[in-house]
Design a protein around this motif. Structure first.
Motif, PDB file in Angstrom:
ATOM      1  N   GLU A  32       0.872  -1.201  -0.048  1.00 50.83           N
ATOM      2  CA  GLU A  32       0.081  -0.036  -0.141  1.00 50.83           C
ATOM      3  C   GLU A  32       0.848   1.450   0.165  1.00 50.83           C
ATOM      4  N   VAL A  33       0.370   2.372  -0.583  1.00 45.39           N
ATOM      5  CA  VAL A  33       1.054   3.566  -0.504  1.00 45.39           C
ATOM      6  C   VAL A  33       0.350   4.243   0.626  1.00 45.39           C
ATOM      7  N   SER A  34       1.169   4.978   1.318  1.00 44.82           N
ATOM      8  CA  SER A  34       0.594   5.684   2.753  1.00 44.82           C
ATOM      9  C   SER A  34       0.579   7.001   2.374  1.00 44.82           C
ATOM     10  N   PHE A  35      -0.410   7.795   2.637  1.00 38.71           N
ATOM     11  CA  PHE A  35      -0.770   9.008   2.765  1.00 38.71           C
ATOM     12  C   PHE A  35      -1.503   9.249   4.198  1.00 38.71           C
ATOM     13  N   HIS A  36      -0.859   9.489   5.146  1.00 41.74           N
ATOM     14  CA  HIS A  36      -1.188   9.210   6.552  1.00 41.74           C
ATOM     15  C   HIS A  36      -2.308  10.695   6.765  1.00 41.74           C
ATOM     16  N   HIS A  37      -3.413  10.152   7.479  1.00 43.96           N
ATOM     17  CA  HIS A  37      -4.164  11.594   8.159  1.00 43.96           C
ATOM     18  C   HIS A  37      -3.360  12.261   9.211  1.00 43.96           C
ATOM     19  N   GLU A  38      -2.355  11.642   9.900  1.00 50.68           N
ATOM     20  CA  GLU A  38      -1.636  12.327  10.687  1.00 50.68           C
ATOM     21  C   GLU A  38      -0.349  12.703  10.492  1.00 50.68           C
ATOM     22  N   MET A  39      -0.249  12.959   8.974  1.00 47.60           N
ATOM     23  CA  MET A  39       1.180  13.152   8.429  1.00 47.60           C
ATOM     24  C   MET A  39       1.963  14.480   9.079  1.00 47.60           C
ATOM     25  N   GLY A  40       1.312  15.640   9.668  1.00 44.19           N
ATOM     26  CA  GLY A  40       1.800  16.518  10.250  1.00 44.19           C
ATOM     27  C   GLY A  40       2.765  16.123  11.616  1.00 44.19           C
ATOM     28  N   PHE A  41       2.318  15.132  12.146  1.00 42.63           N
ATOM     29  CA  PHE A  41       2.829  14.486  13.378  1.00 42.63           C
ATOM     30  C   PHE A  41       4.115  13.808  13.041  1.00 42.63           C
ATOM     31  N   HIS A  42       3.851  13.126  12.011  1.00 43.95           N
ATOM     32  CA  HIS A  42       5.367  12.359  11.537  1.00 43.95           C
ATOM     33  C   HIS A  42       6.314  13.166  10.993  1.00 43.95           C
ATOM     34  N   LEU A  43       5.835  14.234  10.295  1.00 44.71           N
ATOM     35  CA  LEU A  43       6.850  15.424   9.914  1.00 44.71           C
ATOM     36  C   LEU A  43       7.500  15.955  11.046  1.00 44.71           C
ATOM     37  N   LEU A  44       6.632  16.201  12.129  1.00 46.72           N
ATOM     38  CA  LEU A  44       7.217  16.843  13.199  1.00 46.72           C
ATOM     39  C   LEU A  44       8.162  15.949  13.790  1.00 46.72           C
ATOM     40  N   LEU A  45       7.992  14.704  13.921  1.00 44.38           N
ATOM     41  CA  LEU A  45       8.673  13.855  14.530  1.00 44.38           C
ATOM     42  C   LEU A  45      10.106  13.566  13.719  1.00 44.38           C
ATOM     43  N   GLY A  46      10.179  13.533  12.480  1.00 46.50           N
ATOM     44  CA  GLY A  46      10.989  13.525  11.593  1.00 46.50           C
ATOM     45  C   GLY A  46      11.953  14.632  11.615  1.00 46.50           C
ATOM     46  N   PHE A  47      11.555  15.731  11.888  1.00 45.47           N
ATOM     47  CA  PHE A  47      12.135  17.121  11.960  1.00 45.47           C
ATOM     48  C   PHE A  47      12.828  17.111  13.051  1.00 45.47           C
ATOM     49  N   LEU A  48      12.174  16.622  14.545  1.00 48.08           N
ATOM     50  CA  LEU A  48      12.832  16.768  15.629  1.00 48.08           C
ATOM     51  C   LEU A  48      14.123  15.799  15.616  1.00 48.08           C
ATOM     52  N   LYS A  49      14.092  14.614  14.802  1.00 47.89           N
ATOM     53  CA  LYS A  49      15.107  13.570  14.974  1.00 47.89           C
ATOM     54  C   LYS A  49      16.174  14.140  14.324  1.00 47.89           C
ATOM     55  N   THR A  50      15.926  14.976  12.942  1.00 42.88           N
ATOM     56  CA  THR A  50      17.053  15.373  12.199  1.00 42.88           C
ATOM     57  C   THR A  50      17.745  16.545  12.795  1.00 42.88           C
ATOM     58  N   VAL A  51      17.040  17.579  13.397  1.00 42.32           N
ATOM     59  CA  VAL A  51      17.658  18.462  14.134  1.00 42.32           C
ATOM     60  C   VAL A  51      18.354  18.260  15.407  1.00 42.32           C
ATOM     61  N   THR A  52      17.867  17.359  16.159  1.00 44.62           N
ATOM     62  CA  THR A  52      18.249  16.955  17.406  1.00 44.62           C
ATOM     63  C   THR A  52      19.662  16.060  17.070  1.00 44.62           C
ATOM     64  N   GLY A  53      19.429  15.210  16.037  1.00 46.37           N
ATOM     65  CA  GLY A  53      20.468  14.173  15.988  1.00 46.37           C
ATOM     66  C   GLY A  53      20.464  13.031  16.861  1.00 46.37           C
ATOM     67  N   LEU A  54      19.214  12.853  17.637  1.00 48.60           N
ATOM     68  CA  LEU A  54      19.067  12.062  18.751  1.00 48.60           C
ATOM     69  C   LEU A  54      18.747  10.527  18.129  1.00 48.60           C
ATOM     70  N   SER A  55      18.870   9.506  18.636  1.00 44.55           N
ATOM     71  CA  SER A  55      18.254   8.340  18.083  1.00 44.55           C
ATOM     72  C   SER A  55      16.580   8.182  18.374  1.00 44.55           C
ATOM     73  N   TRP A  56      16.013   7.083  17.783  1.00 47.76           N
ATOM     74  CA  TRP A  56      14.675   7.303  17.959  1.00 47.76           C
ATOM     75  C   TRP A  56      14.373   7.122  19.657  1.00 47.76           C
ATOM     76  N   MET A  57      15.103   6.136  20.253  1.00 50.73           N
ATOM     77  CA  MET A  57      14.936   5.979  21.723  1.00 50.73           C
ATOM     78  C   MET A  57      15.181   7.194  22.520  1.00 50.73           C
ATOM     79  N   ASP A  58      16.542   7.797  22.323  1.00 51.96           N
ATOM     80  CA  ASP A  58      16.622   8.842  23.130  1.00 51.96           C
ATOM     81  C   ASP A  58      15.507   9.964  22.826  1.00 51.96           C
ATOM     82  N   LEU A  59      15.030  10.060  21.733  1.00 54.18           N
ATOM     83  CA  LEU A  59      13.979  11.157  21.341  1.00 54.18           C
ATOM     84  C   LEU A  59      12.926  10.691  22.253  1.00 54.18           C
ATOM     85  N   TYR A  60      12.401   9.785  22.313  1.00 51.66           N
ATOM     86  CA  TYR A  60      11.284   9.208  22.999  1.00 51.66           C
ATOM     87  C   TYR A  60      11.393   8.912  24.573  1.00 51.66           C
ATOM     88  N   ARG A  61      12.897   9.203  25.011  1.00 48.65           N
ATOM     89  CA  ARG A  61      13.260   9.038  26.385  1.00 48.65           C
ATOM     90  C   ARG A  61      12.704  10.448  26.833  1.00 48.65           C
TER      91      ARG A  61
END
Length: 167
Positions: A32-61
């Motif tokens: 399936e091709v995803s075009f998720h209705h909460e894409m803004g949240f996914h973009l925000l998470l990706g942006f935070l991970k890219t800007v901070t350089g943290l791993s997913w686990m550290d970000l969620y910590r």
């Protein structure tokens, strides 16, 4: 991450980063091709991970504490004008958080969108005291932004704004 929705968001955010597009193969159903209705949240998470350089686990910590602190601060900012800022901010940690109700201790779209509720109330209060022209545009941008993070919260904020402006 403690909740399945957090893992779900990590998968979508990681896939968004890998493909650098809003349309990408669904990480949980590759046909399936995803075009998720909460894409803004996914973009925000990706942006935070890219800007901070943290791993997913550290970000969620760190993110749940930051979300809770931001929610308490924004609640204080709104309620301070009415004279009960500290009391309102101290009640924020009492918002129920469990695997069933989610809440501010989880990094999920609903907890992120909860930040927009006190901001909306603060903006509406400002509109009542000052000019409505600039604040109305900000309110529309705020409602539009919330729609891409968590649509049900956007509906609640829209109803809140309509009731506030009508009264």
């Amino acid at each position: 991450p403690l909740h399945v929705d957090e893992w779900f968001a990590i998968g979508h955010a990681q896939t968004t980063l890998e493909y650098s597009r809003l349309e990408y193969p669904n990480p949980y159903s590759p046909w399936e091709v995803s075009f998720h209705h909460e894409m803004g949240f996914h973009l925000l998470l990706g942006f935070l991970k890219t800007v901070t350089g943290l791993s997913w686990m550290d970000l969620y910590r760190f993110a749940p504490g930051v979300l809770l602190a931001l929610l308490a601060f924004l609640t204080y900012a709104f309620a301070h004008r009415s004279g009960f800022g500290w009391a309102a901010a101290l009640f924020v940690p009492l918002i129920p958080t469990s695997a069933r109700t989610l809440g501010p201790a989880f990094v999920v779209p609903v907890s992120t969108a909860m930040l927009f509720i006190p901001v909306t109330l603060l903006l509406l209060q400002t509109m009542e005291e000052e000019s409505q022209g600039k604040s109305l545009w900000l309110l529309l941008v705020l409602i539009g932004g919330t729609m891409f993070i968590h649509p049900p919260t956007e509906l609640a904020i829209t109803i809140l704004a309509i009731l506030y402006l009508a009264g």
